[in-house]
Design a protein around this motif. Structure first.
Motif, PDB file in Angstrom:
ATOM      1  N   LEU A 298       0.832  -1.215   0.000  1.00  0.00           N
ATOM      2  CA  LEU A 298       0.000   0.000   0.000  1.00  0.00           C
ATOM      3  C   LEU A 298       0.864   1.261   0.000  1.00  0.00           C
ATOM      4  N   GLY A 299       1.996   1.204   0.691  1.00  0.00           N
ATOM      5  CA  GLY A 299       2.900   2.345   0.725  1.00  0.00           C
ATOM      6  C   GLY A 299       3.446   2.688  -0.650  1.00  0.00           C
ATOM      7  N   VAL A 300       3.791   1.656  -1.418  1.00  0.00           N
ATOM      8  CA  VAL A 300       4.260   1.885  -2.795  1.00  0.00           C
ATOM      9  C   VAL A 300       3.161   2.565  -3.603  1.00  0.00           C
ATOM     10  N   VAL A 301       1.955   2.034  -3.505  1.00  0.00           N
ATOM     11  CA  VAL A 301       0.824   2.596  -4.255  1.00  0.00           C
ATOM     12  C   VAL A 301       0.541   4.033  -3.797  1.00  0.00           C
ATOM     13  N   ALA A 302       0.587   4.267  -2.496  1.00  0.00           N
ATOM     14  CA  ALA A 302       0.343   5.605  -1.961  1.00  0.00           C
ATOM     15  C   ALA A 302       1.367   6.600  -2.493  1.00  0.00           C
ATOM     16  N   ALA A 303       2.634   6.206  -2.482  1.00  0.00           N
ATOM     17  CA  ALA A 303       3.686   7.109  -2.961  1.00  0.00           C
ATOM     18  C   ALA A 303       3.527   7.396  -4.454  1.00  0.00           C
ATOM     19  N   ILE A 304       3.090   6.406  -5.224  1.00  0.00           N
ATOM     20  CA  ILE A 304       2.832   6.632  -6.653  1.00  0.00           C
ATOM     21  C   ILE A 304       1.714   7.654  -6.823  1.00  0.00           C
ATOM     22  N   PHE A 305       0.640   7.493  -6.041  1.00  0.00           N
ATOM     23  CA  PHE A 305      -0.472   8.448  -6.124  1.00  0.00           C
ATOM     24  C   PHE A 305      -0.046   9.855  -5.720  1.00  0.00           C
ATOM     25  N   LYS A 306       0.879   9.973  -4.767  1.00  0.00           N
ATOM     26  CA  LYS A 306       1.286  11.300  -4.292  1.00  0.00           C
ATOM     27  C   LYS A 306       2.003  12.108  -5.369  1.00  0.00           C
ATOM     28  N   ILE A 307       2.434  11.451  -6.434  1.00  0.00           N
ATOM     29  CA  ILE A 307       3.063  12.170  -7.547  1.00  0.00           C
ATOM     30  C   ILE A 307       2.015  12.929  -8.355  1.00  0.00           C
ATOM     31  N   ILE A 308       0.784  12.410  -8.377  1.00  0.00           N
ATOM     32  CA  ILE A 308      -0.295  13.021  -9.159  1.00  0.00           C
ATOM     33  C   ILE A 308      -0.821  14.242  -8.407  1.00  0.00           C
ATOM     34  N   PRO A 309      -0.773  15.428  -9.015  1.00  0.00           N
ATOM     35  CA  PRO A 309      -1.243  16.635  -8.315  1.00  0.00           C
ATOM     36  C   PRO A 309      -2.730  16.559  -7.922  1.00  0.00           C
ATOM     37  N   VAL A 310      -3.069  17.213  -6.858  1.00  0.00           N
ATOM     38  CA  VAL A 310      -4.406  17.426  -6.308  1.00  0.00           C
ATOM     39  C   VAL A 310      -5.092  16.126  -5.888  1.00  0.00           C
ATOM     40  N   VAL A 311      -5.754  15.441  -6.791  1.00  0.00           N
ATOM     41  CA  VAL A 311      -6.531  14.241  -6.432  1.00  0.00           C
ATOM     42  C   VAL A 311      -5.624  13.121  -5.936  1.00  0.00           C
ATOM     43  N   GLY A 312      -4.494  12.936  -6.606  1.00  0.00           N
ATOM     44  CA  GLY A 312      -3.576  11.870  -6.230  1.00  0.00           C
ATOM     45  C   GLY A 312      -3.007  12.045  -4.842  1.00  0.00           C
ATOM     46  N   THR A 313      -2.774  13.285  -4.460  1.00  0.00           N
ATOM     47  CA  THR A 313      -2.254  13.553  -3.124  1.00  0.00           C
ATOM     48  C   THR A 313      -3.241  13.112  -2.059  1.00  0.00           C
ATOM     49  N   THR A 314      -4.509  13.398  -2.258  1.00  0.00           N
ATOM     50  CA  THR A 314      -5.538  12.987  -1.296  1.00  0.00           C
ATOM     51  C   THR A 314      -5.637  11.468  -1.233  1.00  0.00           C
ATOM     52  N   ILE A 315      -5.699  10.823  -2.384  1.00  0.00           N
ATOM     53  CA  ILE A 315      -5.776   9.361  -2.403  1.00  0.00           C
ATOM     54  C   ILE A 315      -4.521   8.767  -1.780  1.00  0.00           C
ATOM     55  N   GLY A 316      -3.358   9.324  -2.111  1.00  0.00           N
ATOM     56  CA  GLY A 316      -2.104   8.852  -1.533  1.00  0.00           C
ATOM     57  C   GLY A 316      -2.099   8.957  -0.021  1.00  0.00           C
TER      58      GLY A 316
END
Length: 171
Positions: free
Chosen positions: A129-147
């Motif tokens: 989940l941490g890998v997936v979260a960090a990948i999402f954190k690269i995506i601005p706005v929506v990805g940060t929240t999901i991450g």
């Protein structure tokens, strides 16, 4: 028992990490304050894993992967603060950190000699989940929240997994 000592540090980083991710969703900057406690927790975990490495030569390579993951996580938090490139470089370092943790937990979970192997399933899932979260954190706005939502789950699973390790050791 080493697991109790490790769990105390995981409790610090787990609670601070989950609260920090929640604050990052709600208030932004306040989550960065929690990162200080996460760093302290990972530093303590690193030291306690070193104690375990000295007693468990068979699983030393796996435990060293967890240590490297912990150090890289701390570096990733620092890199994230660098203006301009931090928003992408920080999560990339976090991805690498979680991959090392993933490899370490996977090996410990399969180990024939590690006394807490039955408790390593949840930390293994947390690393995924941490890998997936960090990948999402690269995506601005929506990805940060999901991450950040995924990071909350990551820290909770890590916490519950190491808590399980503090129970009676089963063969």
């Amino acid at each position: 028992m080493e697991a109790n000592k490790i769990y105390k540090n995981v409790m610090i980083l787990g609670i601070a990490g989950a609260v920090g991710a929640l604050f990052n969703i709600l208030l932004g900057w306040l989550g960065n304050i929690c990162d200080l406690a996460v760093v302290a927790g990972f530093m303590g975990m690193y030291a306690r894993l070193n104690d375990l490495i000295e007693k468990d030569a068979e699983d030393a390579a796996s435990l060293k992967k967890l240590q490297l993951g912990a150090l890289l996580y701390i570096v990733g938090l620092g890199v994230r603060m660098i203006p301009v490139i931090g928003w992408i470089a920080g999560p990339i370092v976090l991805i690498v950190a979680f991959v090392f943790m993933l490899l370490g937990y996977m090996a410990l979970k399969k180990s024939e000699t590690f006394p807490y192997k039955n408790a390593m399933g949840l930390p293994f899932i947390a690393a995924i989940l941490g890998v997936v979260a960090a990948i999402f954190k690269i995506i601005p706005v929506v990805g940060t929240t999901i991450g950040n939502i995924l990071l909350i789950a990551t820290f909770v699973l890590l916490l519950v997994g190491w808590k399980k390790a503090t129970g009676p050791v089963t063969e």
